[in-house]
Each structure stands twice: as structure tokens, then as C-alpha cells.
Write a protein that holds these residues in place. Sequence first.
Motif, mmCIF file in Angstrom:
data_model
loop_
_atom_site.group_PDB
_atom_site.id
_atom_site.type_symbol
_atom_site.label_atom_id
_atom_site.label_comp_id
_atom_site.label_asym_id
_atom_site.label_seq_id
_atom_site.Cartn_x
_atom_site.Cartn_y
_atom_site.Cartn_z
ATOM 1 N N MET A 124 2.931 1.327 -17.287
ATOM 2 C CA MET A 124 3.569 2.055 -16.316
ATOM 3 C C MET A 124 4.431 3.129 -16.924
ATOM 4 N N THR A 125 4.807 4.375 -16.160
ATOM 5 C CA THR A 125 5.943 4.578 -16.765
ATOM 6 C C THR A 125 7.442 4.044 -16.528
ATOM 7 N N ALA A 126 8.474 5.030 -16.719
ATOM 8 C CA ALA A 126 9.610 4.214 -16.978
ATOM 9 C C ALA A 126 10.338 3.891 -15.541
ATOM 10 N N THR A 127 9.897 5.385 -14.692
ATOM 11 C CA THR A 127 10.119 5.054 -13.341
ATOM 12 C C THR A 127 9.827 3.779 -12.734
ATOM 13 N N GLN A 128 8.555 2.934 -13.700
ATOM 14 C CA GLN A 128 7.782 2.439 -12.617
ATOM 15 C C GLN A 128 8.204 0.810 -13.654
ATOM 16 N N ALA A 129 9.142 0.247 -14.139
ATOM 17 C CA ALA A 129 9.851 -0.440 -15.202
ATOM 18 C C ALA A 129 10.041 -1.952 -14.236
ATOM 19 N N ASP A 130 10.630 -1.515 -13.521
ATOM 20 C CA ASP A 130 10.693 -2.626 -12.384
ATOM 21 C C ASP A 130 9.597 -3.533 -11.612
ATOM 22 N N LEU A 131 8.469 -2.837 -12.231
ATOM 23 C CA LEU A 131 7.538 -3.090 -10.938
ATOM 24 C C LEU A 131 6.496 -3.392 -11.956
ATOM 25 N N ARG A 132 5.755 -4.609 -11.510
ATOM 26 C CA ARG A 132 4.591 -5.607 -11.547
ATOM 27 C C ARG A 132 3.217 -5.107 -10.731
ATOM 28 N N ILE A 133 2.558 -4.883 -11.710
ATOM 29 C CA ILE A 133 1.291 -4.686 -10.785
ATOM 30 C C ILE A 133 0.010 -6.073 -11.547
ATOM 31 N N ASP A 134 -0.669 -6.453 -10.192
ATOM 32 C CA ASP A 134 -1.025 -7.554 -10.396
ATOM 33 C C ASP A 134 -2.512 -7.914 -8.966
ATOM 34 N N ARG A 135 -2.973 -8.946 -9.484
ATOM 35 C CA ARG A 135 -4.029 -9.008 -8.405
ATOM 36 C C ARG A 135 -3.068 -9.784 -6.480
ATOM 37 N N PRO A 136 -3.988 -9.215 -5.429
ATOM 38 C CA PRO A 136 -3.671 -9.767 -3.749
ATOM 39 C C PRO A 136 -3.770 -10.887 -4.062
ATOM 40 N N SER A 137 -2.612 -11.858 -3.303
ATOM 41 C CA SER A 137 -2.885 -12.951 -2.944
ATOM 42 C C SER A 137 -3.027 -12.415 -1.195
ATOM 43 N N VAL A 138 -3.304 -13.844 -0.599
ATOM 44 C CA VAL A 138 -3.671 -13.979 0.958
ATOM 45 C C VAL A 138 -2.281 -14.000 1.534
ATOM 46 N N ALA A 139 -0.991 -14.450 0.416
ATOM 47 C CA ALA A 139 0.269 -14.152 0.967
ATOM 48 C C ALA A 139 0.536 -13.198 1.558
ATOM 49 N N ASP A 140 -0.204 -11.780 0.708
ATOM 50 C CA ASP A 140 0.262 -10.544 0.347
ATOM 51 C C ASP A 140 -0.443 -9.709 1.986
ATOM 52 N N GLY A 141 -1.237 -10.727 2.387
ATOM 53 C CA GLY A 141 -1.805 -9.318 3.813
ATOM 54 C C GLY A 141 -1.200 -9.364 4.307
ATOM 55 N N ALA A 142 -0.101 -9.984 5.027
ATOM 56 C CA ALA A 142 0.768 -9.351 6.054
ATOM 57 C C ALA A 142 1.270 -7.711 5.149
ATOM 58 N N ALA A 143 1.627 -8.001 3.901
ATOM 59 C CA ALA A 143 2.278 -6.812 3.226
ATOM 60 C C ALA A 143 1.976 -5.422 3.549
ATOM 61 N N LEU A 144 0.906 -5.700 2.945
ATOM 62 C CA LEU A 144 -0.623 -5.430 2.954
ATOM 63 C C LEU A 144 -1.357 -4.232 4.253
ATOM 64 N N TRP A 145 -1.206 -5.005 5.103
ATOM 65 C CA TRP A 145 -1.243 -4.242 6.729
ATOM 66 C C TRP A 145 -0.109 -3.290 6.927
ATOM 67 N N ARG A 146 1.452 -3.297 6.918
ATOM 68 C CA ARG A 146 2.482 -3.029 6.635
ATOM 69 C C ARG A 146 2.640 -1.745 6.685
ATOM 70 N N LEU A 147 2.281 -1.947 4.673
ATOM 71 C CA LEU A 147 2.504 -0.590 4.425
ATOM 72 C C LEU A 147 1.092 0.315 4.430
ATOM 73 N N ALA A 148 0.028 -0.456 4.918
ATOM 74 C CA ALA A 148 -0.862 0.414 5.512
ATOM 75 C C ALA A 148 -0.161 1.192 6.742
ATOM 76 N N LYS A 149 0.125 0.357 7.844
ATOM 77 C CA LYS A 149 0.399 1.378 8.766
ATOM 78 C C LYS A 149 1.114 2.176 9.213
ATOM 79 N N GLU A 150 2.430 1.685 7.686
ATOM 80 C CA GLU A 150 3.958 2.820 8.031
ATOM 81 C C GLU A 150 2.998 4.609 6.482
ATOM 82 N N SER A 151 1.899 4.305 5.745
ATOM 83 C CA SER A 151 1.261 5.139 5.310
ATOM 84 C C SER A 151 1.560 6.201 6.542
ATOM 85 N N GLY A 152 0.958 5.891 7.632
ATOM 86 C CA GLY A 152 0.936 7.516 8.139
ATOM 87 C C GLY A 152 -0.461 8.079 8.023
#
Length: 168
Positions: free
Chosen positions: A1-29
Motif C-alpha cells: 500500500m502507498t503511504a496515503t493508504q497506511a491507515d487502511l487494511r486490506i483483507d477478505r470480506p465477511s458476511v458482516a460486511d455485506g451491507a457496507a459493500l451494498w452501500r458502497l456499490a449504491k453510492e458509487s453511482g
Amino acid sequence: MTATQADLRIDRPSVADGAALWRLAKESGTLDLNSSYSYLLWCRDFAATSAVARAENGEPVGFVTGYVRPEDPHTLLVWQVAVDSAHRGRGLAAALLDGLTARIAAERPLTALETTVTPGNTASERLFASYAERHGAGVTREVLFGSALFPDGPHDPEVLYRIGPLSF
């Protein structure tokens, strides 16, 4: 990750993330929004071939979903990529895509990446062209699903981008 992404962590999604992924897709436009149920299933059944970027509080701020094609087990099809508007412009989508393909390639042979992009989606066009360039791979493009195939009204064609050969 770049320095601007240092505060982010990339991993596998879990079922608990489903609603957030739906919101991100919806808000993408730009993404075709599927049912919230489909994102829950995706996070359950395709977590191994998907990735999520999390803020320090654990909340998803970006994702890439994909699956290994049953007819071509060395090809990853990337279904959707979304990044929260507050995190765009930092290379997060590229980091998600690179991290996901590296993880999958460590677990199985991966020689190609496919995705579909509607004409005029320049952000996606740039993302996948730069992915191919970073990985020294070629890109072919062809219409996979023409407009007439979509039963629910006007829809732009979906252009298949095939990137490969990949070597990790």
C-alpha cells in the motif's frame, strides 16, 4: 500500500460486511446495484476471491469482488470494484486489485484476469489498463453482452477486458 493508504487494511470480506459493500456499490453511482441479499451471499460464498479495504475502525471503505471462472480455473473474473468517495484518488482500487490477485496467485495458478466495463466508464478503463501495464500483460477487448441482451430496459453493452498472460 502507498503511504496515503497506511491507515487502511486490506483483507477478505465477511458476511458482516455485506451491507457496507451494498452501500458502497449504491453510492458509487456507476455500478449496477444488486440486491442487498446478493452482497451477503457474495461475502459468504466468494470471500476467498474478493477483498475489502478497511478504515482504522474496521469499516469497509472499498472492495473488489470476483470469482474464479468454473470453465477456466486459471482466470479471475472481477465483478465489481468500488471505493468510498472520501478515499478515491489515492490508488486504493489498484491496491485492492493487486492485493487480491497476489493472494489468489499464491493459492492457485492465475494466468488471466477478466472484467466487464461499460463504454465511457473511464475510471474502470484506466484501472484495468494500468493493472495490465503494472503486470506486463496484454489487454484484449470485445463486447461480451450487447445492449439487446438486457431484459430490464436500456443498458450499455458490457465490454469484456481480458488481461494476460499474468505471471506471479
